[in-house]
Design a protein around this motif. Structure first.
Motif, mmCIF file in Angstrom:
data_model
loop_
_atom_site.group_PDB
_atom_site.id
_atom_site.type_symbol
_atom_site.label_atom_id
_atom_site.label_comp_id
_atom_site.label_asym_id
_atom_site.label_seq_id
_atom_site.Cartn_x
_atom_site.Cartn_y
_atom_site.Cartn_z
ATOM 1 N N LYS A 85 54.935 -44.014 30.498
ATOM 2 C CA LYS A 85 53.806 -43.733 29.611
ATOM 3 C C LYS A 85 53.346 -45.024 28.939
ATOM 4 N N ASN B 206 51.587 -47.055 31.244
ATOM 5 C CA ASN B 206 50.462 -46.354 31.857
ATOM 6 C C ASN B 206 50.512 -46.406 33.380
ATOM 7 N N ARG C 57 50.735 -39.881 33.477
ATOM 8 C CA ARG C 57 49.811 -39.352 34.478
ATOM 9 C C ARG C 57 50.592 -39.113 35.760
#
Lengths: 480, 493, 559
Positions: free
Chosen positions: A340, A343, A378
């Motif tokens: 996270k 990213n 993601r």
């Protein structure tokens, strides 16, 4: 993941044994059978084509049958699961010129539109699997001539899946009729395997299928860590600790050098282009193919499952300013906060793998999607399968939902999330006006195994729900 | 979750009732602990009442708001408002589903070796000798609602070894795994795998016969001819003994031929790995000629092409739901196979042939409602009563009926839903998997690890631990399994 | 020092033999007789190889050589209850020519360690092989055992399914005849599949092959009985010494030692023994405590290995942590002996292939810390072994008339600081050398002065599987006499090698675990070392075969 990628190696090792019989068998089950059953299937579709307005559909079906029927369509009275927004009950989706033209409850049906009464049915965006080698492998074992997935050598950045994908592979239709309409198809050999193509699963040529011809660079990050086995000469991608680290480091260094060369090459080319006094370097297809990746313009898909490898990849990508995507990612949930923070998106390919360590909890991979979601990483779900089982994608999402992922996120993880990760979220992954009309119309929850798919649209074309499987079924189901 | 499973048990009963926990506990360490088995076996004496579930009985339809009473390992009652003794373990299954434990008719789990591939006829080898009750994947299969496995020899040779049917009584001694009274069986194999196994030889060595499907027929014919001769020799000897002849020397007992005689006498089930229509027909014809039955055709991916012949012979068919295309002989596989064969009147089951796939046979069966439109009951039968029939154990398992073994699983939703999950798995009335117990034990396992790591033998040398030693010299008799079929290791299709 | 022993291994014996005086008295020592009460201060008299007297009030004979035992403790000579001491290893002829076929031919001509002429069975299934026929005196391993205080051992051939019949040997003697105390002792059964590509090639086949041979042996016995009673009119049974060797086993006259460590291996052995009513002895027994109840009920003794599991590789941050099961096994190992004793299972200690014999007694001491009583430990090192091996009238205690095998220490046998000061075998003192230090990490290995080919070093191997590109691997070997350890690594991973040995003529053998998905099998490498080159073939069960050749790092290849 690693289990799946191995089969081509096994295939290669026995290929010599099977070479004589390949031609024979492919003929037997292949072309001849297909041609015959096309006619049968077409006949059958005419007689069945239930809820759709059969006359209109059939009138446009002819020689272009398997490549789908373009046109303007209005899917009416449907529950529309837009994915990006709220579900719409009793709504209409208009498809025109390959795109989603209108969505809503109060939508005017264009004149001449072929109407599909979807009462009791649901419309979903087509599903997307980013972990495939679709079209590059027909029969992985014992039929080497049908395998085009791994080039010779370690560094093949300019091996493009686009040039190896067989649009007429039986896998393509088998996959789409289960609702998976787009895939990333990746080569798998060496260290830099090549470049993946992002394709829709319809078209007579790679051009017709292609959404992004060179969507990502695919890298098997050199690995050394492992569980104590020695895969040696029989298996790629078996990992292990300690002494192999040096060999691994050497390979990483090779990779780093090549990427740095490409970066320098790109700058030198730019310099020469903007300043005539600067000497122009010799053109080099290999380095040139890497330039968009070393500039972070396009993503690099790294195949990796283990925590230490994923960490190394993230560091490596930071150092070289790459845009990494992790494919596989069995350990990703252990370092969710790290991913996270950095990213870095993850394509989870191992949801159905057996846990690799004997002390692993039984659900460690089932629940990894939920853990990534909670941490805000993601991610997308993938089958990690080369082709034949890509159609199982929805059930993986279902399993993730059974183990903590919300159903909405489960659906997104096979539609919108993969589209966004590949940078095509503006064109695919949800039902929104202007997006490519990849639509799946079902009689139930898209992710449920019992659900039937009633209509299928790819690129705005209505696609018959036929495949090698339905053809063989039709051929034999009434044998007396 | 907690409110869904409630224990109406006194503290005194709690320990034995949930003592099975020690079996499940063993999984987390993947190793039964001392006393685990003993603790678990006490539980068989207790009662369990599962209340207010949706019960998929398989043979008697789906019953809403129904209780199941388990007593002494058997299903003692199925109905509404059942009463149990006050010592019973009571599980409120409101909103949940109960189905029989899944029966996987094709597994290689828990076998330390899978193929004896040196010969083309290895009917003398027995999977029973190879069972490893501590194999970690067993627990993972329990967590998928599977309770019975048909553990088969691999497919490296035309006539393989003897299979064993087991209940996954993980944490118990291996003897408790053996399915009581399950008829004996044997593995046959045809097609590519048998050919392939004869292709890997050292340079200069001759290939193992056969290398073609022609030779596979010949191997079978020769083997059963020899078996007939063998039977005759023994029959003659016994007659001579009966006549009180003197100085008789009995014929040699031949462990290779004895199982084949049992096949000829209808006492041993044949489970035959096959793919192509032609080899299926070859085998059925040969069996007809020698007067025996093929109990199941395994994989039988082209069964849909010759369904009426299979039905005429009376063979069962145990197939994959939808695996296809992984090798040439699987290229004509279609997911409608089970439906076509079911419609032809064949007893069909869906199997895993994989420790991984076994964990989600419920979804594989659910697919069969889509491919060929089997009804829900027909699809459910594919992984319950049908494989039980194929293995000759249908009197004990495969459906929820009074008097049958209490082998069942509680699911959070309909097991055909992808959103469902197993909550608890029972075998003979004992719990062998329970998700809440599993979750509760996780911190404990972590603590144990930390404790163990403090021991000198487990500390790295830099932290005061022992110097690493040389690898231990042991006879290398583990994991000789190899499946020649495919490189995925866990899969022997 | 080592060199001189190796080149003339019997020198000390020769010296002893020249001496006509074989009467000794150890005086003023603490005597742990094991058979009776401990004697706080007494004398042991040795005459003619036997114990002539023992007691607090025994006087040393006037002709005896006196050993002042003040401060020393005399124990019965320690017995290693299962070894390969003195057993030959397989040798392969030097391959001639090149190419895979030549290597294969060489392998097929390879001389197995031991084989039985005119046997009806392949090598590996020849129960008639007698350790006493092939045992060789001398050697570094026997010396190392003596230095660790061991005086006698059960020794059995190294390989096979029916490995052959063992013998109890004294660990001194110039000839096999002098060494052998009892032969045959037991039939040894390993469960290692044949690696020649022939049946049985898997554990499945191993069990079936054992069963079939035992059945055949029973029929052989019965057929011969019929024939001997009245040959007329009866077809003469084939004479078959392999089957004949199993007849005493079926009659329970000869015990069967089965190699089994894991619980399931032990249970399989118990099942097999029960099926054929065999007199079973378990060798190894790492998890025997899990089966203790059944072992006790069946009165099956255990030859318990002192080769306790240890961390085998240096951890790296990238390696998976050891599973709890493995951590537990290491902690549990020293507890096994105490648990067996508590359950009433008879057991004796064996070295189990320990590479450093210093660990023999050290690991017994660990068991004392983990619940084993002192006297039980002592018995397991002496009289229990003698009982299980059928030599309790000859060995295992300090009693008059028994063979004068004695182990003498300064300090208690189980104390950390104890030193072994004297070892008597067959009534004669043995020259003791300090046991070699554990092998250095770098593996300087090759015993200096040894005629054995040296395998130590880093090798670059080129490995070829047919139809695949050649691959390069790095093999690191450390050699300790004929035993090898080391690791192999390549692009795709690395592993510790196992079952490794190198023979006098340079033949080398090792196995490498090969993991494919979740399954593990192993590749067996067989080859020959010549100077700084190595070549040979390898096979992987079910997966394929190929050839390899290699060069040692730091060497320049001729040509």
């Amino acid at each position: 993941m690693s289990l799946k990628t191995f089969s081509h190696v096994a295939a290669r090792s026995v290929a010599n044994v099977f070479a004589p019989s390949v031609t024979n068998v492919v003929l037997r089950g292949g072309v001849g059978a297909r041609r015959m059953s096309f006619a049968l299937a077409a006949l059958l579709l005419l007689s069945v084509a239930p809820i759709a307005s059969a006359q209109q559909a059939s009138s446009t079906m002819g020689q272009q049958f398997m490549s789908g029927t373009p046109g303007t369509y209005a899917i009416r009275n449907a529950r529309i699961v837009t994915v990006s927004g709220a579900d719409i009950e009793n709504g209409t989706v208009v498809v025109r010129d390959g795109k989603i033209n209108a969505v809503g409850t109060n939508v005017a049906v264009p004149a001449g539109a072929i109407e599909i009464d979807a009462r009791g049915l649901s419309v979903y965006p087509g599903m997307i699997d980013l972990g495939t080698s679709m079209g590059l492998v027909e029969i992985p074992q014992g039929a080497n001539p049908t395998v085009d997935v791994a080039e010779v050598g370690d560094m093949n950045p300019n091996a493009q899946a686009f040039y190896g994908i067989n649009p007429h592979s039986a896998h393509v239709a088998v996959t789409r009729v289960n609702g998976v309409t787009s895939v990333l198809s990746s080569p798998s050999g060496g260290i830099i395997s090549g470049q993946a193509a992002f394709i829709n699963l319809l078209g007579s040529s790679p051009q017709e299928m292609s959404v992004e011809r060179t969507a990502a660079l695919v890298v098997n990050y050199p690995r050394a860590a492992g569980g104590g086995g020695f895969g040696g000469f029989f298996q790629q991608a078996q990992a292990n600790p300690a002494e192999a680290a040096t060999a691994r480091d050497r390979q990483v260094e090779q990779l780093r050098k090549l990427l740095r060369d490409a970066e320098a090459y790109g700058r030198a080319m730019d310099a020469a282009n903007s300043d005539r006094t600067v000497p122009r370097p010799d053109a080099d297809v290999v380095l040139a193919s890497l330039v968009p990746y070393v500039r972070g313009e396009r993503p690099v898909v790294f195949r990796a499952d283990r925590e230490s490898e994923i960490r190394a990849i993230v560091r490596f990508s930071e150092e070289l300013k790459l845009k990494p995507i992790i494919l596989g990612g069995n350990d990703a949930s252990k370092i969710a906060a790290f991913l996270k923070e950095k990213n870095v998106p993850v394509i989870l390919g191992g949801l159905f793998d057996l846990p690799s360590r004997e002390d692993d909890f039984y659900d460690v991979l089932y629940e990894s999607a939920a853990k990534l979601q909670q941490a805000g990483v993601r991610f997308a779900l993938s089958t990690g399968d080369q082709g034949a089982e890509v159609r199982d994608l929805p059930y993986r999402a279902g399993m993730a939902a059974a183990f903590g992922l919300s159903r909405a996120d489960a659906l997104k993880s096979v539609t919108l999330y993969p589209a966004q990760i590949m940078g095509v979220g503006d064109r695919l992954g949800s039902i929104e006006v202007g997006k490519i009309a990849n639509l799946v119309i079902t009689d139930g929850d898209l992710l449920e195994a019992r659900t039937h798919i009633r209509h299928l649209f790819i690129n705005g074309r209505q696609v018959p729900l036929n495949s090698r499987h339905t053809e063989l079924y039709d051929q034999f189901k009434n044998r007396k | 979750m907690r409110k869904l499973i409630t224990l109406f048990v006194s503290l005194a009963v709690l320990a034995p009732a949930w003592g099975v926990g020690s079996a499940a506990r063993a999984q987390q360490s993947q190793r039964p602990r001392e006393g685990a088995a003993r603790g678990a076996s006490n539980a068989a004496a207790t009662e369990t009442l599962i209340r207010n579930a949706t019960v998929l009985t398989i043979t008697r339809g789906t019953l809403a708001n129904t209780d199941i009473l388990i007593r002494n390992g058997k299903i003692a009652g199925v109905g509404q408002n059942l009463k149990a003794s006050d010592r019973a373990r009571v599980i409120d299954a409101t909103g949940k589903y109960v189905m029989p434990g899944i029966v996987d008719a094709h597994s290689h789990s828990m076998s330390d070796a899978i193929n004896e591939g040196t010969l083309s006829v290895t009917s003398m080898v027995r999977i029973r000798d190879m069972l490893n009750p501590t194999a970690p994947n067993l627990y993972r299969e329990l967590a998928g609602g599977v309770t019975t496995l048909n553990v088969l020899h691999g497919s490296a040779n035309t006539i393989g070894g003897q299979n064993t049917v087991v209940k996954i009584k993980y944490g118990r001694p291996v003897a408790e795994f053996i399915f009581p009274g399950a008829p004996p069986g044997i593995k046959f194999a045809l097609g590519e795998n048998v050919k392939r196994a004869s292709s890997t030889v050292l340079p200069g060595q001759t290939r193992r016969y056969p290398a073609t499907r022609m030779g596979q027929e010949e191997v079978l014919r020769d083997a059963f001819t020899r078996a007939r001769n063998y039977k005759r020799a023994w029959d003659e000897h016994r007659a001579a003994v009966a006549r009180n002849e003197k100085n008789l020397i009995a014929p040699r007992r031949d462990l290779q031929l004895e199982p084949l005689v049992e096949i000829l006498e209808g006492k041993r089930f044949v489970h035959a790995h096959c793919y192509r229509a032609d080899e299926i027909i070859m085998l059925l014809n040969l069996a007809d000629e020698f007067g025996f039955k093929i109990r199941t055709l395994q994989h039988v991916l082209e069964g849909y092409k010759v369904a009426k012949e299979i039905a005429a012979h009376g063979a069962g068919a145990s197939s994959f739901a939808d695996s296809w295309g992984y090798k040439i002989e699987a290229y004509d596989a279609i997911p409608y196979n089970a439906a076509v064969m079911t419609r032809a009147g064949i007893i069909v089951s869906i199997n895993s042939d994989s420790d991984e796939r076994a964990r989600r046979l419920n979804i594989d069966a659910a697919k069969m409602m889509k491919y060929g439109d089997l009804t829900e009951d027909e699809a459910l039968r594919l992984i319950t009563i049908n494989p039980a029939i194929q293995l000759g154990i249908q009197e004990r398992v495969g459906s929820i009926e009074v008097g049958k073994d209490a082998d069942l699983a509680i699911w959070t939703a309909h097991p055909f839903s992808v959103y469902s999950r197993v909550e608890t798995t029972f075998i003979d009335g004992d719990i062998f998997f329970d998700r809440q117990q599993d979750l509760a034990r996780r911190p404990e396992l972590q603590r144990e690890r930390e404790e163990l790591l403090k021991a000198e033998v487990n500390r790295p040398p830099t932290e005061g631990g022992a110097q690493p030693g040389a690898p231990r010299r042991r006879p290398a008799n583990h994991h000789d399994d190899d499946d020649v079929d495919n490189g995925e290791g866990d899969n022997h299709r | 020092m080592v060199a001189s022993v190796a080149s003339s291994p019997t020198s000390w014996v020769a010296r002893a033999q020249r001496s006509a005086i074989d009467t000794y008295a150890i005086t003023g020592a603490r005597i742990v007789t094991v058979s009776g009460a401990e004697i706080a201060r007494g004398t042991v008299v040795i005459r003619g190889g036997l114990i002539a007297a023992v007691g607090a009030n025994v006087a040393a004979p006037s002709d005896a050589r006196i050993i002042d035992g003040t401060g020393l403790t005399v124990y019965p000579g320690l017995i290693d209850a299962n070894t390969n001491l003195g057993m030959p290893a397989a040798t392969a002829p030097r391959p001639g020519g090149g190419g895979a076929a030549a290597f294969l031919a060489a392998q097929q001509q390879a001389t197995p360690a031991v084989s039985s002429p005119n046997s009806s069975q392949p090598v590996g299934l020849q129960p008639e092989i007698l350790a006493s026929d092939v045992v060789r005196p001398g050697g570094e391993q026997i010396e190392a055992a003596r230095n660790a205080g061991l005086t006698a051992a059960l020794t059995a051939p190294r390989e096979g399914i029916f490995m052959g019949q063992s013998a109890v040997i004294n660990l001194a003697g110039e000839t096999p005849q002098q060494m052998i105390v009892r032969s045959p002792v037991a039939l040894h059964v390993g469960f290692t599949p044949l690696r020649t590509g022939t049946y049985p090639g898997s554990l499945l086949g191993v069990f079936a092959a054992i069963r079939q041979m035992l059945l055949d042996a029973g029929r052989y016995r019965d057929a011969n009985a019929v024939y001997e009673k009245s040959p007329r009119g009866v077809r003469r049974p084939d004479q078959d010494k392999s089957l004949a060797a199993l007849v005493p086993v079926l009659a329970r006259e000869m015990p069967v030692v089965m190699y089994a460590d894991r619980q399931r291996e032990i249970e399989r052995a118990l099942d097999l023994a029960q099926e054929f009513n065999l007199r079973l002895v378990i060798a190894g027994g790492a998890e025997s405590w899990r089966v203790a109840e059944r072992l006790a009920a069946a009165k099956v003794p255990v030859l318990l290995s002192l080769n306790y599991p240890r961390r085998t590789t240096a951890e790296t941050p990238e390696a998976d942590p050891d599973p709890v099961r493995v951590l537990r096994e290491r902690v549990d190992a020293p507890k096994t002996a105490g648990r067996l004793a508590a359950a009433g299972v008879r057991f004796a200690f064996q070295s189990g292939g320990l590479s450093n014999m210093n660990d023999y007694l050290a690991n017994v001491s660990k068991s004392l810390d983990n619940g084993l009583a002192r006297d039980e430990a002592l018995r397991a090192l002496t009289i229990r072994a003698a009982e299980i091996l059928g030599v309790a009238d000859q060995l295992g205690t300090i009693e008059v008339g028994k063979i004068a095998n004695l182990t003498v220490t300064r300090g208690d046998l189980f104390a950390r600081e104890r030193r072994i000061t004297h070892v008597f075998i067959d009534g004669r003192p043995v020259d003791l050398k300090p046991a070699p230090a554990p092998p250095a990490a770098g593996g300087t290995a090759a015993a200096s002065g040894s005629t054995r080919a040296s395998a130590s070093g880093t090798w670059t191997l080129r490995v070829q599987v047919e139809g695949q590109p050649e691959r390069s691997l790095t093999l690191t070997l450390q050699q300790e006499t004929e035993r090898l350890s080391g690791s192999i690594q390549g692009d795709f991973g690395s592993a510790q090698i196992a079952n490794a040995s190198v023979g006098a003529s340079g033949d080398i053998k090792f196995t490498v675990p090969v993991t494919t998905g979740t399954q593990t099998t192993e590749a067996t490498f067989n080859g020959t070392i010549s100077g700084n080159e190595m070549r040979g073939t390898f096979t992987t069960v079910g997966s394929g075969a190929g050839t390899f050749n290699g060069t040692r790092a730091g060497s320049t290849t001729p040509q």
